[in-house]
Every structure is written in C-alpha cells, then in structure tokens.
Write a protein that holds these residues in place. Structure first.
Motif, PDB file in Angstrom:
ATOM      1  N   THR A  24      67.395   6.368  -8.669  1.00  0.00           N
ATOM      2  CA  THR A  24      67.349   4.952  -9.030  1.00  0.00           C
ATOM      3  C   THR A  24      67.613   4.087  -7.803  1.00  0.00           C
ATOM      4  O   THR A  24      68.153   4.552  -6.792  1.00  0.00           O
ATOM      5  N   GLU A  26      55.306   0.652 -19.371  1.00  0.00           N
ATOM      6  CA  GLU A  26      56.321   1.684 -19.549  1.00  0.00           C
ATOM      7  C   GLU A  26      55.834   3.035 -19.016  1.00  0.00           C
ATOM      8  O   GLU A  26      56.615   3.810 -18.451  1.00  0.00           O
ATOM      9  N   GLN A  71      53.758   3.515 -16.436  1.00  0.00           N
ATOM     10  CA  GLN A  71      53.859   3.495 -14.979  1.00  0.00           C
ATOM     11  C   GLN A  71      55.302   3.681 -14.530  1.00  0.00           C
ATOM     12  O   GLN A  71      55.601   4.442 -13.601  1.00  0.00           O
ATOM     13  N   ARG A  72      56.204   3.011 -15.211  1.00  0.00           N
ATOM     14  CA  ARG A  72      57.628   3.072 -14.865  1.00  0.00           C
ATOM     15  C   ARG A  72      58.184   4.473 -15.124  1.00  0.00           C
ATOM     16  O   ARG A  72      58.941   5.011 -14.297  1.00  0.00           O
ATOM     17  N   TYR A  73      57.837   5.051 -16.259  1.00  0.00           N
ATOM     18  CA  TYR A  73      58.342   6.384 -16.595  1.00  0.00           C
ATOM     19  C   TYR A  73      57.941   7.418 -15.543  1.00  0.00           C
ATOM     20  O   TYR A  73      58.766   8.208 -15.071  1.00  0.00           O
ATOM     21  N   TYR A  89      57.014   6.993 -12.437  1.00  0.00           N
ATOM     22  CA  TYR A  89      57.664   6.784 -11.141  1.00  0.00           C
ATOM     23  C   TYR A  89      59.094   7.316 -11.188  1.00  0.00           C
ATOM     24  O   TYR A  89      59.547   8.020 -10.275  1.00  0.00           O
ATOM     25  N   GLU A  90      59.797   6.985 -12.259  1.00  0.00           N
ATOM     26  CA  GLU A  90      61.193   7.411 -12.370  1.00  0.00           C
ATOM     27  C   GLU A  90      61.332   8.926 -12.550  1.00  0.00           C
ATOM     28  O   GLU A  90      62.344   9.513 -12.162  1.00  0.00           O
ATOM     29  N   LYS A 113      50.244  -0.305 -10.947  1.00  0.00           N
ATOM     30  CA  LYS A 113      49.889  -1.169 -12.082  1.00  0.00           C
ATOM     31  C   LYS A 113      49.341  -2.472 -11.528  1.00  0.00           C
ATOM     32  O   LYS A 113      49.732  -2.930 -10.451  1.00  0.00           O
TER      33      LYS A 113
END
Length: 507
Positions: free
Chosen positions: A46, A440, A442-444, A446-447, A455
């Motif tokens: 993070t 969500e 794209q974020r998932y 990456y994380e 995006k």
C-alpha cells in the motif's frame, strides 16, 4: 582525506577500482535476484506502507554506512516496491521494458557523465548524437536541410515544436523577433489546431508559451479516433472569419489511448494550402519507421515541419530518451543563444558543434548512445519483428475480448493499445454501476500486484486499457488475464449488487 575520498570516484587507484567493481557487482546481483524473485509486476504494497518504509531508510548519517547494509535497505524498500515494467503483465501505460543494450549504455553514460551542451564537454558524444540523428532523418525521409536534437521526451519535443512554430508565426505575421522583443501585442490572435485526442502537452505548451490554453482549438475526431479533415478545414475558415490567425496544426501518430494515426498526407496538403506549420507528435508511433508490416502508416511523415519521437516508449529505451526533428534546420535560429563561456560565436566559424544552440536544455544527457548500442547489437530486422509482434498480440487480444459478451471493446488496435470494459451481467445498462465495477477491477488487480492495467474515460464512460509494449508477452498470458478479469468482475458485481450505496470489496 584524499585516501578516504578517492575510493568514491572512478580513477586509476586500486581502491577506486575495487569499490567500483564491488558496487557494480552487488547492484547487478541484486537486480538479477530480485527479478527472478518477482513473479508479479508489483508487490501489492500500500501507499502508506511504502511511505513508512522509505522514511525508515532515509536516515543519513555523518559517517556513512556499510555497503551491504545500504544495498539491503534499497533492495527491501525500493526495488521490491517498484513496478517491474519488464514483467509482461505490466501493461498500463506507454512505459516500456528497457532493452539490455540500453541498460548497459546507461552505465557508460552515467560513468562518462558527458554534458551535451558544448563540444569541449562531450567531444565524441557530440558527433555520436549528430550521426544518430542523421540516421533517423534519413529514415524519416527528410532532406539534407533537416536537423534534430535529443530531448528528455515527448513533452519537451512537443514544447519545442510549438515554440518554433510560434516564433516563426510571429516573425511571419507581425515581423516580430520574439527572442529579442517578446510576444507582440496581437499574439492573442494566434491559434493552434489539434485533434480532441491530441496529447495534453499541446495545451500545456501553449499555456507555458504565453498563448494560453484557449489558443488551442480542438478538432472533432472520426469514428476511428483520427482528426476529422472536414472539421479542421471548417475550423480554419471560422478562425479567419473571426480575424484570428491559425498558424499551426498538430497531428498525432499514435494517440495515447487508441494508438490512432492521423491522416498525414491529407493534413500535410491542408497545412501547405493554409500556410500552417505541421507538427507531428509521433512519440508513440514513431517506432513504426522500423516495422516490417506497418511502416506505411507513417507515409508522408517527412512532410511535417517538425516531429516528436520518443525512444523510451516503443523503442524500448530506458527513461529518459527522446528526439525532436525539424524539416529545415534554419528554424533552430529561433532559440539559438550564444554565451561567451560556453558557445561563443567564433566556435561556429571554426566549425565547432555546440548542441546547446538547438536545445531548450543546457546540460543534457548522452542518450544517443543508448539508441546507437541498441541498433548496433540487435539490428533493425529483429527490432522490426518485435514491434510487429506486439501489434499482432494486441489485435489477437481484442478478438479474444470481443468473443465474450462480458466485454465491450472500444477500438480495433492500430498499434498495440486495447480499450475495453467489463460488462456485469444484468447491470450492463446501468452506466454508473458499470463504471464503478471497472474502477474497482483496475484497483483490485493493481493492489494484488498480478496485473497492471490502466483506466481512462471515453465519451464519459470508464474503460480499462492494455498498452501491450512487451514483445515477451503471449496470447496465453492474455487468455489467463482475461479469465481472471471475468472471475473478479463477477465477484465485484455480486458484492456490489448486495449494496445500495458505497461499497468495498475485500479479497
């Protein structure tokens, strides 16, 4: 004191050579081991975790630290939390995996530390840059009057295109030498035309050059995301009717989102007929000069008054590395300035080349060496095959996505960018819902560190983007990634469907 210091500079002493070899060996070993260890393109750490770790290692001491301790901190905090752009699943932006010759050249560049502003600071490097530029001038199809200069990348190159065009326009329309007298009172009448998909640096440069963002007139695009010629002609006529002065049109050879290439032949004719400076932003698509299959997409690139090419995009060079070209070298006089200590006018009389005379930079890196070593070692045939393979993979990936009802593909890839969006079952007509699910997704990923995709927004909708620059990527990898996107998309859709307002998905 001297004995303590000399080990930290490269010189002929035994201490220096030992320190250099030790540090380089440890660096190379670290990178090889971490590259082998990193199966994903990102660690998944993070922002807060990385920030905290970086703060821990920035404890600078008066006496210095042991090499192994420092390298261990760099390894665990910096390297392990960097984006491994050489991983085929890192495909978000125009951010390329660097070729090994480029990496090797970086060591030479940094060690030699040539300053490319004056010949006496870069005796051989000056001529290497000039000859590499001449090679590309010939490849573009320019004549003997053409010239160029290496830049930090597309932003600087586009800035130079607008700068030279602006100064040329002020001389032509107002008989004003901007370099000597500043902008004329009527400079506010000047207008620049570009596609609505042109890079943001067109507006940014206009703002920085005192013309203002409002001097940029956006031209509609076709369904293929190319500049609309009819609308461009219409805009030129309307500007003249308003007593404004269109002086430049910016074409794009490889838009950031779509990889679209504007109609260069037709735009060149239009620019000629209307006395417009034609600048082509080929930061992305300039690599097609070496393509075996798609070279014709850059037909008539040589008609441009100026051109941007980035080598740290599809030429696989380490950042930073770009170039700016002009059809006629006489336009560089708009930015030439002579400093007595650096590039006095008598140098020119003696035939000395000082590259600062055609650059907006003073100190400049010897980036031409990276390009030279790359082509000398790899050759143009293999390089062209690399370009073509990524374009074919993008086309094949778009077909894979189109075969599923769970995806909408926005473009037929021209180069190697694919825009698409996941369509949730039973919610495909709910625009806000679809947008939130794709954000969500794209974020998932990456994380999770497993897939790095971008995006963007087009026509008010959120889309995901694969920018597929890596020649080592495979269709099998893309099949796996697409199946993973479906799987996670279904989970997000199900969880979001259970909530009426804001939601958060945890895996």
């Amino acid at each position: 004191m001297k004995n303590k210091v000399q080990q930290w500079f490269l010189n002929s002493s035994e201490e220096s050579q030992k320190s250099f070899m030790e540090l380089m060996d440890k660096t190379v070993k670290l990178l090889i081991e971490e590259n082998y260890r990193a199966t994903n393109p990102y660690s998944g750490a993070t922002r807060k975790d990385i920030e905290a770790k970086v703060k821990e290692i920035t404890n600078i001491t008066a006496g210095g630290q042991e090499t192994d301790a420092v390298m261990n901190e760099i390894k665990k905090t910096v390297v392990r939390n960097s984006l491994w752009i050489s991983n085929p699943s890192a495909m978000a932006h125009l951010h390329c995996p660097p070729l090994l010759p480029s990496i090797a050249a970086e060591v030479l560049i940094s060690t030699l530390n040539q300053s490319m502003d004056s010949w006496d600071q870069s005796p051989s490097a000056t001529y290497v840059e000039e000859e590499v530029l001449q090679y590309f001038i010939h490849k573009i199809g320019y004549g003997e009057n053409a010239d160029g200069v290496f830049t930090s990348g597309g932003t600087q190159s586009n800035y130079m295109g607008l700068l030279l065009a602006r100064n040329h326009a002020c001389q032509r329309h107002f008989s004003i030498n901007v370099g000597e007298h500043g902008l004329p009172a009527n400079a506010g009448r000047l207008r620049i035309l570009c596609s609505e998909h042109a890079h943001f640096t067109v507006q940014q440069s206009a703002a920085q050059l005192g013309l203002g963002i409002n001097s940029v007139v956006k031209v509609r695009s076709t369904e293929n995301h190319q500049i609309c010629l009819k609308d461009a002609q219409k805009k030129v006529a309307e500007l003249h009717e308003q007593d404004l002065i269109p002086f430049m049109i910016v074409a794009t050879a490889g838009t950031t989102d779509f990889g679209s290439i504007d109609y260069l032949t037709e735009l060149a004719k239009m620019a000629h007929d209307n006395h417009l400076w034609l600048h082509v932003d080929a930061a992305y698509g300039g690599a097609l000069l070496f393509s075996h299959q798609y070279r014709d997409l850059l037909h008539d690139l040589s008609e441009a008054d100026s051109i941007t090419i980035d080598f740290h995009k599809l030429y696989y060079q380490s950042i930073s590395c770009g170039a700016f070209f002009v059809k006629d070298r006489k336009y560089f006089h708009h930015i030439a300035f002579h400093a007595d200590y650096l590039n006095p006018e008598e140098d020119r009389k003696d035939g000395i080349i000082n590259l600062v005379e055609k650059s907006v930079q003073t100190t400049k890196r010897f980036d031409a060496l990276k390009v030279l070593m790359t082509f000398k070692l790899i050759g143009t045939d293999v390089f062209g095959e690399m370009i073509d393979s990524t374009i074919q993979l993008a086309k094949d990936t778009a077909e894979l996505l189109q075969c599923s009802s769970q995806f909408e593909v926005l473009n037929e890839p021209v180069i190697n960018a694919v825009l698409f969006r996941y369509l949730p079952d039973r919610h495909a007509e709910n625009q806000l819902f679809v947008d939130e699910v794709n954000l969500e997704l794209q974020r998932y990923f990456y994380e999770s560190g497993k897939l790095i995709m971008a995006k963007t927004r087009q026509n008010g909708k959120v889309y995901l983007k694969f920018t597929m620059l890596n020649p080592l990527n495979t269709l099998r990898n893309m099949e796996i990634q697409i199946e993973n996107i479906k799987k996670i998309g279904d989970i997000i859709t199900e969880k979001k469907g259970e909530r009426s307002n804001e939601y958060s998905v945890h895996f």
